[in-house]
Scaffold this motif. Sequence first.
Motif: not given
Length: 125
Positions: A103-125
């Motif tokens: 990888y040239s940049d592990y932090g780049s989203s373009y490096e990754y082919e497969y993605w999940g649907q996501g999970t919500q994280v909500t932090v309140s004060s």
Amino acid sequence: VQLTESGGGSVQAGASLRLSCAVSGHTFSTYAVGWFRQAPGKEREFVAAVNWGGDRTFYADSVKGRFTISRDNAKNTVSLHMNSLKREDTAVYYCAADPKKYYSDYGSSYEYEYWGQGTQVTVSS
């Protein structure tokens, strides 16, 4: 290849959460895995990544020292341990994976082919 995130939720600031990413459909141990997040109205941003061997980890400056990424190749999972959560950590968290070795940049989203649907994280004060 399927990626499934779990572990999101709503917590108070200062609390901890552990997100999990289950990877199925291929040889998981050959994949690098990254976590990204997207807050409302903002672009998707890098959070953390781990290489296929698990011996290299990468973090965004905003989470360094608070989040820890780890992988369990026997269980085909990657975890993101999030401590000392802040309101600004509120976002949908996505895991991503790719089988290539270099990888040239592990932090780049373009490096990754497969993605999940996501999970919500909500932090309140």
